[in-house]
Design a protein around this motif. Structure first.
Motif, PDB file in Angstrom:
ATOM      1  N   MET A   1       0.839  -1.182   0.000  1.00  0.00           N
ATOM      2  CA  MET A   1       0.000   0.000   0.000  1.00  0.00           C
ATOM      3  C   MET A   1       0.881   1.242   0.000  1.00  0.00           C
ATOM      4  O   MET A   1       1.855   1.323   0.723  1.00  0.00           O
ATOM      5  N   SER A   2       0.458   2.172  -0.770  1.00  0.00           N
ATOM      6  CA  SER A   2       1.206   3.423  -0.820  1.00  0.00           C
ATOM      7  C   SER A   2       0.752   4.341   0.313  1.00  0.00           C
ATOM      8  O   SER A   2      -0.309   4.162   0.909  1.00  0.00           O
ATOM      9  N   ILE A   3       1.560   5.318   0.594  1.00  0.00           N
ATOM     10  CA  ILE A   3       1.253   6.271   1.657  1.00  0.00           C
ATOM     11  C   ILE A   3      -0.009   7.065   1.326  1.00  0.00           C
ATOM     12  O   ILE A   3      -0.798   7.402   2.212  1.00  0.00           O
ATOM     13  N   LEU A   4      -0.245   7.325   0.046  1.00  0.00           N
ATOM     14  CA  LEU A   4      -1.443   8.055  -0.378  1.00  0.00           C
ATOM     15  C   LEU A   4      -2.699   7.248  -0.079  1.00  0.00           C
ATOM     16  O   LEU A   4      -3.699   7.803   0.389  1.00  0.00           O
ATOM     17  N   THR A   5      -2.663   5.959  -0.289  1.00  0.00           N
ATOM     18  CA  THR A   5      -3.801   5.098  -0.002  1.00  0.00           C
ATOM     19  C   THR A   5      -4.106   5.079   1.492  1.00  0.00           C
ATOM     20  O   THR A   5      -5.269   5.138   1.913  1.00  0.00           O
ATOM     21  N   ILE A   6      -3.069   5.018   2.303  1.00  0.00           N
ATOM     22  CA  ILE A   6      -3.243   5.001   3.757  1.00  0.00           C
ATOM     23  C   ILE A   6      -3.837   6.320   4.241  1.00  0.00           C
ATOM     24  O   ILE A   6      -4.760   6.339   5.068  1.00  0.00           O
ATOM     25  N   ILE A   7      -3.334   7.424   3.722  1.00  0.00           N
ATOM     26  CA  ILE A   7      -3.847   8.747   4.106  1.00  0.00           C
ATOM     27  C   ILE A   7      -5.301   8.892   3.680  1.00  0.00           C
ATOM     28  O   ILE A   7      -6.134   9.393   4.440  1.00  0.00           O
ATOM     29  N   LEU A   8      -5.641   8.445   2.478  1.00  0.00           N
ATOM     30  CA  LEU A   8      -7.010   8.530   1.986  1.00  0.00           C
ATOM     31  C   LEU A   8      -7.949   7.677   2.846  1.00  0.00           C
ATOM     32  O   LEU A   8      -9.040   8.118   3.205  1.00  0.00           O
ATOM     33  N   ALA A   9      -7.517   6.471   3.193  1.00  0.00           N
ATOM     34  CA  ALA A   9      -8.340   5.601   4.034  1.00  0.00           C
ATOM     35  C   ALA A   9      -8.547   6.228   5.411  1.00  0.00           C
ATOM     36  O   ALA A   9      -9.660   6.193   5.960  1.00  0.00           O
ATOM     37  N   ALA A  10      -7.497   6.803   5.988  1.00  0.00           N
ATOM     38  CA  ALA A  10      -7.612   7.441   7.295  1.00  0.00           C
ATOM     39  C   ALA A  10      -8.550   8.641   7.229  1.00  0.00           C
ATOM     40  O   ALA A  10      -9.356   8.862   8.149  1.00  0.00           O
ATOM     41  N   LEU A  11      -8.476   9.405   6.158  1.00  0.00           N
ATOM     42  CA  LEU A  11      -9.361  10.555   5.984  1.00  0.00           C
ATOM     43  C   LEU A  11     -10.815  10.119   5.871  1.00  0.00           C
ATOM     44  O   LEU A  11     -11.704  10.726   6.488  1.00  0.00           O
ATOM     45  N   ILE A  12     -11.060   9.070   5.135  1.00  0.00           N
ATOM     46  CA  ILE A  12     -12.429   8.555   4.988  1.00  0.00           C
ATOM     47  C   ILE A  12     -12.961   8.082   6.337  1.00  0.00           C
ATOM     48  O   ILE A  12     -14.104   8.358   6.696  1.00  0.00           O
ATOM     49  N   VAL A  13     -12.138   7.384   7.102  1.00  0.00           N
ATOM     50  CA  VAL A  13     -12.556   6.902   8.420  1.00  0.00           C
ATOM     51  C   VAL A  13     -12.881   8.090   9.336  1.00  0.00           C
ATOM     52  O   VAL A  13     -13.893   8.074  10.040  1.00  0.00           O
ATOM     53  N   LEU A  14     -12.038   9.114   9.327  1.00  0.00           N
ATOM     54  CA  LEU A  14     -12.290  10.289  10.158  1.00  0.00           C
ATOM     55  C   LEU A  14     -13.589  10.990   9.773  1.00  0.00           C
ATOM     56  O   LEU A  14     -14.349  11.432  10.648  1.00  0.00           O
ATOM     57  N   ILE A  15     -13.857  11.094   8.493  1.00  0.00           N
ATOM     58  CA  ILE A  15     -15.095  11.721   8.025  1.00  0.00           C
ATOM     59  C   ILE A  15     -16.301  10.900   8.478  1.00  0.00           C
ATOM     60  O   ILE A  15     -17.288  11.451   8.984  1.00  0.00           O
TER      61      ILE A  15
END
Length: 66
Positions: A1-15
């Motif tokens: 997994m790329s860092i961008l995918t991890i950041i996007l997943a974390a952002l979605i979870v926070l939202i």
């Protein structure tokens, strides 16, 4: 997994957690609102009070079935 995918997943979870918290807070506020005060406001013509009373009635019926 790329860092961008991890950041996007974390952002979605926070939202989603934020939306869930907002819904839970709204439900608590609606259910804890004073029915006597809402009836008084509704009689004075307050449309929002009428809406909250209707929501309280429908939520009460829904929660009693659960």
């Amino acid at each position: 997994m790329s860092i961008l995918t991890i950041i996007l997943a974390a952002l979605i979870v926070l939202i989603l957690v934020g939306l869930s918290g907002g819904c839970a807070g709204s439900e608590a506020a609606i259910l804890s609102a004073s029915r006597i005060r809402l009836h008084h406001l509704a009689k004075k013509g307050n449309q929002r009070a009428r809406i909250i009373l209707e929501i309280q009635k429908s939520l009460g019926a829904f929660l009693s079935r659960s």
